[in-house]
Design an enzyme around this catalytic site. Sequence first.
Site, PDB file in Angstrom:
ATOM      1  N   CYS A   1       0.689  -1.228  -0.059  1.00 51.25           N
ATOM      2  CA  CYS A   1       0.060   0.111   0.121  1.00 51.25           C
ATOM      3  C   CYS A   1       0.790   1.267   0.129  1.00 51.25           C
ATOM      4  O   CYS A   1       0.635   2.183  -0.618  1.00 51.25           O
ATOM      5  CB  CYS A   1      -0.936  -0.217   1.072  1.00 51.25           C
ATOM      6  SG  CYS A   1      -0.103  -0.068   2.636  1.00 51.25           S
TER       7      CYS A   1
ATOM      8  N   HIS B   1      -1.889   0.755   6.870  1.00 51.15           N
ATOM      9  CA  HIS B   1      -2.214   0.975   5.557  1.00 51.15           C
ATOM     10  C   HIS B   1      -1.892   2.215   5.466  1.00 51.15           C
ATOM     11  O   HIS B   1      -2.111   3.274   6.130  1.00 51.15           O
ATOM     12  CB  HIS B   1      -3.811   0.650   5.342  1.00 51.15           C
ATOM     13  CG  HIS B   1      -3.888   0.478   3.925  1.00 51.15           C
ATOM     14  ND1 HIS B   1      -3.518  -0.208   3.057  1.00 51.15           N
ATOM     15  CD2 HIS B   1      -5.053   1.184   3.543  1.00 51.15           C
ATOM     16  CE1 HIS B   1      -4.041  -0.247   1.795  1.00 51.15           C
ATOM     17  NE2 HIS B   1      -5.102   0.840   2.196  1.00 51.15           N
TER      18      HIS B   1
ATOM     19  N   ASN C   1      -7.968   4.975  -2.517  1.00 46.57           N
ATOM     20  CA  ASN C   1      -7.297   3.620  -1.777  1.00 46.57           C
ATOM     21  C   ASN C   1      -6.753   2.788  -3.240  1.00 46.57           C
ATOM     22  O   ASN C   1      -6.576   3.262  -3.983  1.00 46.57           O
ATOM     23  CB  ASN C   1      -8.259   2.637  -1.307  1.00 46.57           C
ATOM     24  CG  ASN C   1      -7.907   1.777  -0.175  1.00 46.57           C
ATOM     25  OD1 ASN C   1      -6.845   1.601  -0.116  1.00 46.57           O
ATOM     26  ND2 ASN C   1      -8.526   1.320   0.568  1.00 46.57           N
TER      27      ASN C   1
END
Length: 448
Positions: free
Chosen positions: A70, A364, A385
Site C-alpha cells: 500500500c 495502511h 485507496n
Amino acid sequence: MTKEITEQAIAEFTKDLANHAGSNIAANAAQENGIYKASQNTQSKIDLEPTFSVEIATGKPADQKQSGRCWMFSALNTMRHPMQKEYKIKDFELSQNYTNFWDKFEKSNWFFENVIASANQPLGDRKVAFLFATPQQDGGQWDMLCGLIEKYGIVPKSVYPETANSNNSSALNDTLNTLLRKDGLELRELVNAGKTDQEVEDRKNEMLNDVFRILAISLGVPPTKFDFEYRDDDNNYHREAGITPKAFFDKYVGMNLEDHVSIINSPTADKPYHQVFSVEYLGNIVDGRQVRHLNLEVAEMKDLIIKQLQSGEVVWFGSNVGKDSERQLGLLDTKIYQRDQLFDIDLSMSKADKLDSGESMMDHAMVITGVDLVDDKPTKWKIENSWGDKPGFKGYFVMSDAWFDDFVYQAVINKKFLSDKVKQEFDEGSKNPTQLLPWDPMGALAFK
C-alpha cells in the site's frame, strides 16, 4: 493473590445480564448477523455522502491485489497523478513491481548488514529476534520509496508489469525469508568464528546473488533502458527510445523528493511534539535515505494537508484502516459500528492509550484527494485507496474527521507549506533524530 473464577461469580454475571435492557434483542442480532453487522450505524452512510468542497480529480484507482505494498502504491499514485494531467495519459500507472523488486533486494542486504552488526548478541535478544522474525516483507515507508527512486529511478507499468508473485506475494515472501534466515545464521557463525570482514562480505555477496536470482525468476529482470511510447487522450502518438529509469523519473515525473517530509501525530508521552524521530531497523537501503518523522499535533497536521489540497496536490498518509471501517461501503468512521451500545460497555480509549497498548497502529497507506470544509473546518475527507475500483465509491473511500483524529498517524507534506519554524525543526532534528525501538507503532506500516 490470584483467585479463580468461582461458580458464585458466574451466577452473579448471569444475573446481571438480565439487568441490561435489550440484551436479548442484541444477542439475536449479533448471533445471526455478527457483531459488526448488528452494530452498524446507518447514519454514517448519510453523514459521509461523497461530496467535497475541495477535490482533486485523480482517475481510476490502482489495485495492490494480495500484497502489502500500500505504501508503494499510494506513493506512486501521488507521482503519477500530475503526470497523467500534464501528458494527458488517462489511468497511466508507474510500475509498482519495479520498485518492489529493488525494495526486496535492498531489504535483503539491509537484513544481512544488521545481522552482521548484531552477531555478538544472543539469538534470544529481543532486537535480534525481531530481525529474524521478519527478515523482509512487503511493508515500507515514504522515505524508503524515495530512496529506491533516487537510486534506481522508475519505469511505466507497461514496461515492467505485475506478475503472479507481485500480485500475491505470500509464496515469494515465504521463500525469501526462509533463505534469509538460513543465511543470517551462517553470517552470525562466520562473524563469531573470527572470519575477516572481507571474508564475511564475500560470503554475503554470494548470498545476495541467490536473492537476485529468486527475485528475477519471480518478478522479472528490471530494465536498465527502455522505450517509452504511448498514445495520449487526444490520440497523439509519442515515443522516446532508450531512456533509463532515472532519466525517466527526472524528465516525466520530476518530483523533488527532498521537498517532501513525513509528519506524524503520536500523542504518546515518549514523543514530544515538534521533535524528529526515526525507528531502529526501519529502512531498506544501507547508507541510503533515513526514515524521519516530525511529530505535530493533529490540528497542525490537518491544516498542512488542507493547504496542500487547496494548492492542487494530493497527500500520502498512513493510518489504521482496520479500525472502524466498512470496506465495501468505503466508509471510515468512528461511529460506523456502535459496539458499545450493542453490548452496553465502554470501549472509549484515547489515541495515546490506543498506541501504547497495541490497540492501534499504522497498517495502511492511502492518498487524500479531497476535503469537505464547513466554516473552514474539515468534516470529511476523500480517500483514494489501492484496492481496485470495486470497494467504496469506485475505489474511493470517505473518512470522517473524527476518524482522522483517532486513526490517522502520518502524512507527507511539501516543505513549502511548512512555517519557517516547523521547517527548521525538521531540518535540525533530522541531523540526529531520536531513535524509537524497532517495534514502535510509528514503524508498524513498514514491518507488516
